[in-house]
Enzyme design. Sequence first.
Site, mmCIF file in Angstrom:
data_model
loop_
_atom_site.group_PDB
_atom_site.id
_atom_site.type_symbol
_atom_site.label_atom_id
_atom_site.label_comp_id
_atom_site.label_asym_id
_atom_site.label_seq_id
_atom_site.Cartn_x
_atom_site.Cartn_y
_atom_site.Cartn_z
ATOM 1 N N HIS A 101 0.850 -1.189 0.000
ATOM 2 C CA HIS A 101 0.000 0.000 0.000
ATOM 3 C C HIS A 101 0.887 1.241 0.000
ATOM 4 C CE1 HIS A 101 -3.177 -2.751 1.957
ATOM 5 N NE2 HIS A 101 -3.486 -2.574 0.699
ATOM 6 N N GLY A 102 0.564 2.173 -0.865
ATOM 7 C CA GLY A 102 1.418 3.342 -1.040
ATOM 8 C C GLY A 102 1.601 4.169 0.207
ATOM 9 N N ASP A 103 0.587 4.205 1.091
ATOM 10 C CA ASP A 103 0.671 5.022 2.301
ATOM 11 C C ASP A 103 1.166 4.222 3.505
ATOM 12 O OD1 ASP A 103 -1.572 3.436 2.496
ATOM 13 O OD2 ASP A 103 -2.867 4.984 3.347
ATOM 14 N N GLU A 104 1.801 3.065 3.235
ATOM 15 C CA GLU A 104 2.412 2.257 4.292
ATOM 16 C C GLU A 104 3.859 1.959 3.900
ATOM 17 O OE1 GLU A 104 -0.083 -1.164 4.962
ATOM 18 O OE2 GLU A 104 -1.917 0.069 5.002
ATOM 19 N N ARG A 124 -6.168 -6.242 -3.052
ATOM 20 C CA ARG A 124 -7.516 -6.709 -3.389
ATOM 21 C C ARG A 124 -7.580 -7.073 -4.874
ATOM 22 N NH1 ARG A 124 -6.867 -5.325 1.153
ATOM 23 N NH2 ARG A 124 -8.318 -4.301 2.604
ATOM 24 N N HIS A 152 3.318 -4.403 6.235
ATOM 25 C CA HIS A 152 2.315 -3.344 6.226
ATOM 26 C C HIS A 152 2.464 -2.493 7.485
ATOM 27 C CE1 HIS A 152 -0.279 -5.152 2.969
ATOM 28 N NE2 HIS A 152 0.497 -6.170 3.290
ATOM 29 N N TYR A 182 -10.776 -9.091 9.939
ATOM 30 C CA TYR A 182 -11.785 -8.539 9.030
ATOM 31 C C TYR A 182 -11.566 -9.168 7.661
ATOM 32 C CZ TYR A 182 -8.082 -5.303 7.451
ATOM 33 O OH TYR A 182 -6.912 -4.765 6.982
ATOM 34 N N GLU A 238 1.862 -6.806 10.004
ATOM 35 C CA GLU A 238 1.645 -5.400 10.361
ATOM 36 C C GLU A 238 2.706 -5.042 11.402
ATOM 37 O OE1 GLU A 238 -0.701 -3.486 9.048
ATOM 38 O OE2 GLU A 238 -2.029 -4.926 8.056
#
Length: 491
Positions: free
Chosen positions: A121-124, A183, A222, A282, A304
């Site tokens: 993910h670009g913001d991680e 996804r 992440h 989730y 994470e």
Amino acid sequence: MGISHLQPVLLLLMLRALASLPTQAAARGGHDPSDDGAHGPFSRKLLEDKPQITEEMVRGYMSNTELETAVHAFGSRCSNISRVYSIGKSVNHFPLWVIEISDKPRQRESEPAFKFIGNVHGDEPVGREVLMHLANWLCDNYLKDSLATLIVENMHLHILPTMNPDGFALRWRGNANNIDLNRDFPDQFFPVNNDIDYRQPETRAIMNWVKQEHFTASASLHGGALVANYPWDGTRDTSKHYYGCPDDKTFQHMASVYSRSHYNMSLSKEFEGGITNGAFWYPIYGGMQDWNYIHGGCFELTLEISDTKWPKADELPIIWEHNRMSMLNLLASLIKSGVHGRIFAADTGRPVPGSVMIKGIDSKVSASSTFGDYHRIVAPGETYEVVASMRGFRQKSTRIRLEQEAVSLDFILDPDGADGQTKLLPRSNDRGCRCDNDNAAKPFHVHEAHLWLYLLIVSVLLALYVVFKRKTVPRLLAYRHSSSLRRPVAV
């Protein structure tokens, strides 16, 4: 109706009947009738959340160009134990650079292979920095530290610091097309990502990479929590509950190796032991870790590693130190535990790309086509029956007791058939895992059932044709006789 008019009608009926037969589902788990791939509950759509990343937050992180320079600088400085290569390009044509670390980085060996992927993910972006720290630590400590030496000399480690350089540059979660790459993979339950024309170039690069390499395990890094996440990531009914894969015990063990080695992950108050089943946390669909396990035979964790998605740059050295032993112990566990060996043909003595499964666990790992080597991760402290098989050979099995140390187990398979002749069928992909894939496991029975259905339909239509013909022929002959009195017969 005359015979000349009857034949096309029968042909049309046959074609319609054949077209209505069921087709094999392209995705594991079959097609969800409620999801048309465009308007269903998990349809791909542009992400609406675009968190604001300030200049202050970005300061201290390597830009894409700086990261590229750092990767190549590492390759030059540590050329004795590494190589640098690209697996493709992003939407905006930035190369996806990989560092391979091994004492023989340009050779195929009968050793396990592991991949780390950062910045999905670009913001991680924390994974970008931590993975470069890992690479440099291994280079600096090779032949000085026993753990570094063990990893470099007994496995092939592949590090992709950024899977999403465009998202990082744009400072948002998705790639340049604003698609969440976690996804975007084919899903086992829903066909939302089955259309390859919409698959993102970064996703395609990972999928091709997994097909080319014989990865035993992997992890993606992440930010936003402190937990080691393992499959399954989704559920068949889309509800939130624990949904374990066939190797659930093994994944719990792998996740615990990481969590217990971490500075404080295992002390989590939110996640017991610092680990979680993805669907219980989730559910997501189209995730990378489930796809790796199903189609690559690659045991992947989603890690994470930072409570904050984009922590301040001065926190990065601390985050690295908190995760260093976790990363090293996870890598070392591939070497120091599990079942490892090779599969040979008894008549030729040559390695064969068979598969290995544990009785009672509905998943397989494939041996490589080059050396016939396999690497099966299983939780220690139990007795297992290990089964090796290969088309054209008689399968063999043996029972082992796996404690804390790895077990070395080779198989020599006897050719199938009385004549003793070895008949090897070509394999399009010796690396793919056919885990829990009914279509792949029983292709003959599926086609046989369809063939009998075809024959049944044709037989019924022919019977109707004969009955109809018997009733129409006398009238047709009478019609021809009466008409011949009025006009000459054309000969």
